[in-house]
Write a protein that holds these residues in place. Sequence first.
Motif, mmCIF file in Angstrom:
data_model
loop_
_atom_site.group_PDB
_atom_site.id
_atom_site.type_symbol
_atom_site.label_atom_id
_atom_site.label_comp_id
_atom_site.label_asym_id
_atom_site.label_seq_id
_atom_site.Cartn_x
_atom_site.Cartn_y
_atom_site.Cartn_z
ATOM 1 N N ALA A 101 -44.206 -2.995 -31.140
ATOM 2 C CA ALA A 101 -44.767 -1.717 -30.679
ATOM 3 C C ALA A 101 -46.273 -1.650 -30.844
ATOM 4 C CB ALA A 101 -44.106 -0.563 -31.426
ATOM 5 N N ASP A 102 -46.822 -2.344 -31.819
ATOM 6 C CA ASP A 102 -48.253 -2.220 -32.081
ATOM 7 C C ASP A 102 -49.001 -3.535 -31.907
ATOM 8 O OD1 ASP A 102 -48.122 0.600 -32.947
ATOM 9 O OD2 ASP A 102 -46.878 -0.235 -34.538
ATOM 10 N N VAL A 103 -48.407 -4.465 -31.156
ATOM 11 C CA VAL A 103 -49.064 -5.748 -30.891
ATOM 12 C C VAL A 103 -49.904 -5.616 -29.618
ATOM 13 C CG1 VAL A 103 -48.746 -8.203 -30.420
ATOM 14 C CG2 VAL A 103 -47.198 -7.014 -32.012
ATOM 15 N N PRO A 104 -51.209 -5.802 -29.704
ATOM 16 C CA PRO A 104 -52.061 -5.623 -28.508
ATOM 17 C C PRO A 104 -51.698 -6.613 -27.399
ATOM 18 C CG PRO A 104 -53.383 -5.695 -30.521
ATOM 19 C CD PRO A 104 -51.991 -6.112 -30.906
ATOM 20 N N GLY A 105 -51.592 -6.092 -26.174
ATOM 21 C CA GLY A 105 -51.444 -6.944 -25.011
ATOM 22 C C GLY A 105 -50.051 -7.483 -24.738
ATOM 23 N N VAL A 106 -49.080 -7.175 -25.558
ATOM 24 C CA VAL A 106 -47.745 -7.722 -25.356
ATOM 25 C C VAL A 106 -46.955 -6.850 -24.381
ATOM 26 C CG1 VAL A 106 -46.576 -6.474 -27.231
ATOM 27 C CG2 VAL A 106 -45.750 -8.724 -26.556
ATOM 28 N N THR A 107 -46.105 -7.477 -23.600
ATOM 29 C CA THR A 107 -45.154 -6.758 -22.748
ATOM 30 C C THR A 107 -43.776 -6.900 -23.381
ATOM 31 O OG1 THR A 107 -46.417 -7.165 -20.726
ATOM 32 C CG2 THR A 107 -44.080 -6.652 -20.469
ATOM 33 N N LEU A 108 -43.122 -5.783 -23.647
ATOM 34 C CA LEU A 108 -41.811 -5.768 -24.294
ATOM 35 C C LEU A 108 -40.729 -5.692 -23.217
ATOM 36 C CD1 LEU A 108 -39.941 -5.534 -26.764
ATOM 37 C CD2 LEU A 108 -40.448 -3.065 -26.800
ATOM 38 N N VAL A 109 -39.806 -6.649 -23.241
ATOM 39 C CA VAL A 109 -38.743 -6.716 -22.242
ATOM 40 C C VAL A 109 -37.401 -6.564 -22.934
ATOM 41 C CG1 VAL A 109 -37.648 -8.098 -20.444
ATOM 42 C CG2 VAL A 109 -40.129 -8.238 -20.797
ATOM 43 N N HIS A 110 -36.626 -5.573 -22.489
ATOM 44 C CA HIS A 110 -35.272 -5.364 -22.998
ATOM 45 C C HIS A 110 -34.265 -5.936 -22.008
ATOM 46 C CE1 HIS A 110 -36.555 -2.756 -26.291
ATOM 47 N NE2 HIS A 110 -37.350 -2.143 -25.419
ATOM 48 N N VAL A 111 -33.074 -6.260 -22.519
ATOM 49 C CA VAL A 111 -32.034 -6.823 -21.649
ATOM 50 C C VAL A 111 -31.085 -5.752 -21.125
ATOM 51 C CG1 VAL A 111 -32.152 -9.106 -22.704
ATOM 52 C CG2 VAL A 111 -30.548 -7.405 -23.628
ATOM 53 N N THR A 112 -31.173 -4.523 -21.660
ATOM 54 C CA THR A 112 -30.384 -3.408 -21.122
ATOM 55 C C THR A 112 -31.224 -2.133 -21.158
ATOM 56 O OG1 THR A 112 -29.421 -2.553 -23.192
ATOM 57 C CG2 THR A 112 -28.293 -4.424 -22.148
ATOM 58 N N HIS A 113 -30.881 -1.218 -20.288
ATOM 59 C CA HIS A 113 -31.561 0.082 -20.285
ATOM 60 C C HIS A 113 -31.204 0.882 -21.526
ATOM 61 C CE1 HIS A 113 -33.298 -0.231 -16.250
ATOM 62 N NE2 HIS A 113 -32.208 -0.896 -15.934
ATOM 63 N N PHE A 114 -30.007 0.698 -22.039
ATOM 64 C CA PHE A 114 -29.625 1.370 -23.285
ATOM 65 C C PHE A 114 -30.561 0.959 -24.412
ATOM 66 C CE2 PHE A 114 -27.385 1.541 -27.311
ATOM 67 C CZ PHE A 114 -26.842 2.813 -27.312
ATOM 68 N N ASN A 115 -30.816 -0.339 -24.530
ATOM 69 C CA ASN A 115 -31.693 -0.808 -25.603
ATOM 70 C C ASN A 115 -33.100 -0.230 -25.463
ATOM 71 O OD1 ASN A 115 -29.500 -2.299 -26.355
ATOM 72 N ND2 ASN A 115 -30.433 -4.307 -26.018
ATOM 73 N N ARG A 116 -33.611 -0.196 -24.245
ATOM 74 C CA ARG A 116 -34.946 0.376 -24.043
ATOM 75 C C ARG A 116 -34.974 1.834 -24.472
ATOM 76 N NH1 ARG A 116 -38.246 1.037 -18.276
ATOM 77 N NH2 ARG A 116 -40.276 1.501 -19.197
ATOM 78 N N LEU A 117 -33.910 2.560 -24.176
ATOM 79 C CA LEU A 117 -33.835 3.967 -24.552
ATOM 80 C C LEU A 117 -33.835 4.149 -26.063
ATOM 81 C CD1 LEU A 117 -33.301 6.928 -23.579
ATOM 82 C CD2 LEU A 117 -30.861 6.405 -23.824
ATOM 83 N N MET A 118 -33.171 3.247 -26.785
ATOM 84 C CA MET A 118 -32.964 3.430 -28.214
ATOM 85 C C MET A 118 -34.120 2.924 -29.080
ATOM 86 S SD MET A 118 -30.312 5.129 -28.733
ATOM 87 C CE MET A 118 -29.018 5.794 -27.686
ATOM 88 N N TRP A 119 -34.831 1.899 -28.630
ATOM 89 C CA TRP A 119 -35.963 1.394 -29.404
ATOM 90 C C TRP A 119 -37.182 2.294 -29.215
ATOM 91 C CZ3 TRP A 119 -36.238 -2.080 -33.130
ATOM 92 C CH2 TRP A 119 -35.325 -3.135 -33.199
ATOM 93 N N ASP A 120 -37.923 2.518 -30.282
ATOM 94 C CA ASP A 120 -39.216 3.202 -30.204
ATOM 95 C C ASP A 120 -40.284 2.136 -30.001
ATOM 96 O OD1 ASP A 120 -41.565 4.589 -30.525
ATOM 97 O OD2 ASP A 120 -41.235 5.088 -32.648
ATOM 98 N N ALA A 121 -40.818 2.062 -28.796
ATOM 99 C CA ALA A 121 -41.830 1.055 -28.482
ATOM 100 C C ALA A 121 -43.252 1.588 -28.599
ATOM 101 C CB ALA A 121 -41.606 0.507 -27.073
ATOM 102 N N GLY A 122 -43.411 2.866 -28.937
ATOM 103 C CA GLY A 122 -44.741 3.419 -29.039
ATOM 104 C C GLY A 122 -45.497 3.290 -27.725
ATOM 105 N N PRO A 123 -46.774 2.897 -27.788
ATOM 106 C CA PRO A 123 -47.568 2.786 -26.553
ATOM 107 C C PRO A 123 -47.394 1.448 -25.829
ATOM 108 C CG PRO A 123 -48.940 2.322 -28.440
ATOM 109 C CD PRO A 123 -47.583 2.699 -28.996
ATOM 110 N N THR A 124 -46.595 0.541 -26.385
ATOM 111 C CA THR A 124 -46.446 -0.782 -25.786
ATOM 112 C C THR A 124 -45.737 -0.698 -24.444
ATOM 113 O OG1 THR A 124 -46.399 -1.871 -27.932
ATOM 114 C CG2 THR A 124 -45.422 -3.074 -26.097
ATOM 115 N N HIS A 125 -46.264 -1.409 -23.461
ATOM 116 C CA HIS A 125 -45.612 -1.443 -22.154
ATOM 117 C C HIS A 125 -44.241 -2.099 -22.301
ATOM 118 C CE1 HIS A 125 -44.794 -1.868 -17.945
ATOM 119 N NE2 HIS A 125 -44.821 -3.193 -18.004
#
Length: 312
Positions: A101-125
């Motif tokens: 969530a706080d790593v500059p420049g990283v793109t976070l990719v989830h394998v399901t929409h459920f996981n994306r909904l549940m993780w707090d990614a903060g400002p990370t794309h």
Amino acid sequence: MWHVHGSWTTAFVQGPHTYLVPVTPDRGPDGLGRARTWDWPESVVEVPPERLRDEDIDLVILQRPHELDLVDRWLGRRPPLVYLEHNAPDGDVPRTRHPAADVPGVTLVHVTHFNRLMWDAGPTHSTVVEHGIVDPGHRWTGELERAAVVVNEPIRRGRTTGTDLLPVFSRAAPLDVFGMRTEGLAEHLGVDPGRCRTRDVPQSELHTELARRRVYVHPVRWTSLGLSLLEAMHLGMPVVALATTEVTEAVPPGAGAVSNRIDVLTDAVRDFLADPPHARAVGEAARAAALAHYGLPRFLDDWERLLKEVTR
């Protein structure tokens, strides 16, 4: 990228790139190298850590928090970064901050929409690239009046993987539980070993063995969407699964039984065992749904678009 999740990586490396995987003399967790149980193309190349600085690397795929430190130490630089998250969060889920969530420049990719909904990614794309499966083909025969389950370490993982539900399912159908460290499961659960057999077969044999069973049972409460469930659907197996995490999106009506009512699920298992033509028809619908939603071409196309975006 590191060899972390063999089944997922098998699909990913079918793409058009050269894939560098670290290899260490002990082939430990940070240096497994090429898979020995999956069929990977020659474009997957083993590289010792001390040679990585000399490689022309366009992008790094992270899958574990400590890999960012390995990038800094082994490469001495940070190419464009993608953090691939395979799992749903654990612990206090509404407040679970993702390690990227706080790593500059990283793109976070989830394998399901459920996981994306549940993780707090903060400002990370963050984005989602859903699973893709290398099609094993329609193999279902259903010749054995038994239900198949795939789970690794069911005793240790317990309620997370629905291990405590297996005695209930074993009363609806005799079970064959495939996976690592399944030894002693029947004794642990206090059920007749004939109603809950365990097997750890090579990956090359698993699909054929699964497809000989009449139905696939997915008792998992809380984990990411299991690739074994999608593989069973590709095999043409009817599936019975808890309606948790992403399962309700993965198994449409007509492709199996999905519910949080255990009596509904056990009744479905009994119905599939008693009616092979019905099991075949539902399994064919499951295969069609899996090919449409989790086919390899869609998966590779989605990743290709993302990789081009990140490297641009």
